[in-house]
Write an enzyme that holds these catalytic residues in place. Sequence first.
Site, PDB file in Angstrom:
ATOM      1  N   THR A 153     -31.271  72.932  14.659  1.00 30.94           N
ATOM      2  CA  THR A 153     -31.509  71.497  14.238  1.00 30.94           C
ATOM      3  C   THR A 153     -30.219  71.021  13.534  1.00 30.94           C
ATOM      4  O   THR A 153     -29.770  71.780  12.602  1.00 30.94           O
ATOM      5  CB  THR A 153     -32.698  71.279  13.298  1.00 30.94           C
ATOM      6  N   ARG A 181     -45.964  69.033  19.873  1.00 33.10           N
ATOM      7  CA  ARG A 181     -45.609  69.785  18.629  1.00 33.10           C
ATOM      8  C   ARG A 181     -44.480  69.025  17.951  1.00 33.10           C
ATOM      9  O   ARG A 181     -43.431  68.699  18.552  1.00 33.10           O
ATOM     10  CB  ARG A 181     -45.125  71.268  18.985  1.00 33.10           C
ATOM     11  N   GLY A 183     -42.082  69.498  14.266  1.00 32.17           N
ATOM     12  CA  GLY A 183     -41.635  70.290  13.193  1.00 32.17           C
ATOM     13  C   GLY A 183     -41.256  69.535  12.021  1.00 32.17           C
ATOM     14  O   GLY A 183     -41.831  68.433  11.773  1.00 32.17           O
ATOM     15  N   GLY A 205     -34.322  75.335  11.395  1.00 28.32           N
ATOM     16  CA  GLY A 205     -34.803  76.586  11.662  1.00 28.32           C
ATOM     17  C   GLY A 205     -36.316  76.499  12.204  1.00 28.32           C
ATOM     18  O   GLY A 205     -36.526  75.231  12.630  1.00 28.32           O
ATOM     19  N   GLY A 207     -39.553  75.122  12.010  1.00 29.57           N
ATOM     20  CA  GLY A 207     -39.980  74.124  11.282  1.00 29.57           C
ATOM     21  C   GLY A 207     -41.393  74.243  10.639  1.00 29.57           C
ATOM     22  O   GLY A 207     -41.450  73.668   9.499  1.00 29.57           O
TER      23      GLY A 207
HETATM   24  N1  GLY Z   1     -36.403  72.662  12.495  1.00 28.42           N
HETATM   25  C1  GLY Z   1     -36.881  71.849  13.703  1.00 28.42           C
HETATM   26  C2  GLY Z   1     -38.024  72.139  14.326  1.00 28.42           C
HETATM   27  O1  GLY Z   1     -38.561  73.110  14.130  1.00 28.42           O
HETATM   28  O2  GLY Z   1     -38.483  71.331  15.038  1.00 28.42           O
END
Ligand code: GLY
Length: 300
Positions: A153, A181, A183, A205, A207
């Site tokens: 991300t 889902r 994050g 990373g 989430g």
């Molecule tokens: N850091 C992005 C996610 O886990 O969706």
Amino acid sequence: MEPIVISTWKHGLAANEAAWKVLARGGKSLDAVEEGVKVSEADPNVINVGYGGLPDATGKVTLDASIMGPDGLAGSVVFLEHIKHPISVARLVMEKTEHVMLAGEGALAFALENGFQKEDLLTPRSRERWLRWREDMEGDEDRLGILMESHDTIGMLAMDKKGDLAGACTTSGVAYKVRGRVGDTPIIGAGLFVDNEVGAAAGTGRGELILQICGSFFIVEKMREGASPQAACEAAVHRILKLREKGQIKNPEGPTFQAGFVAVNKKGEYGAASIQKGFPHALCVNGKNDLIESKYFLND
Ligand code: GLY
């Protein structure tokens, strides 16, 4: 003030360049972070953000993004499909509605009403990878949502010449995620938080790890108490490691047990830290744009 821009991962370098162009001509930090992360969103080679992002388990690309400016206002979109620049939709949510967050079909309808075009975001390359993953998964559906690829991300923070802070965060989320889902990225206080009196922070990373500690809010509050951006990022990593010690983390082993943070404070100081090795951040100060390995705490 001397402008600064910091972002996550190697693709942050190209994003920083676009953000720097805005800052160097005296532009606002909010415009800089939007322009910056749009570079990653449009790049089909960045497989965790926007166009070309890896899809969910059903093969559909769903995007999350958030933006926050120096006036303390925030906007975000979650579970948005078919729109290449979710960050710009998040900004419109912030500027054109009384709300902070729009989700799914409603977010898509809002984007289309405001002139965004519907696009197919699944590139042949990402589709190929997804098909390979699906083949590997056959007969082992119990592992759904566990065998995830890395998730790079982009989170970006900027300070402009006036000393105003802003941040943006955008992602296609964890590859092959369970459909629906979401994050940390679009959650204000988890993937992103900005307090123009104190500082700003962003996470990347897995989430779930960042959500469990309200990572970005935690870092900004640490800075409010006097911690440097570096110390505050490290404190967030330690908070996750503490949860792991207590057995409160799902799947706490392997390469996907990874989260990284970047932060800046009002003085223009910055920091970055991650759980494991392999989280570089891109830092642009005085127009000099460098990729720097972040401090990490496992496997050293
Ligand atoms: N850091 C992005 C996610 O886990 O969706």
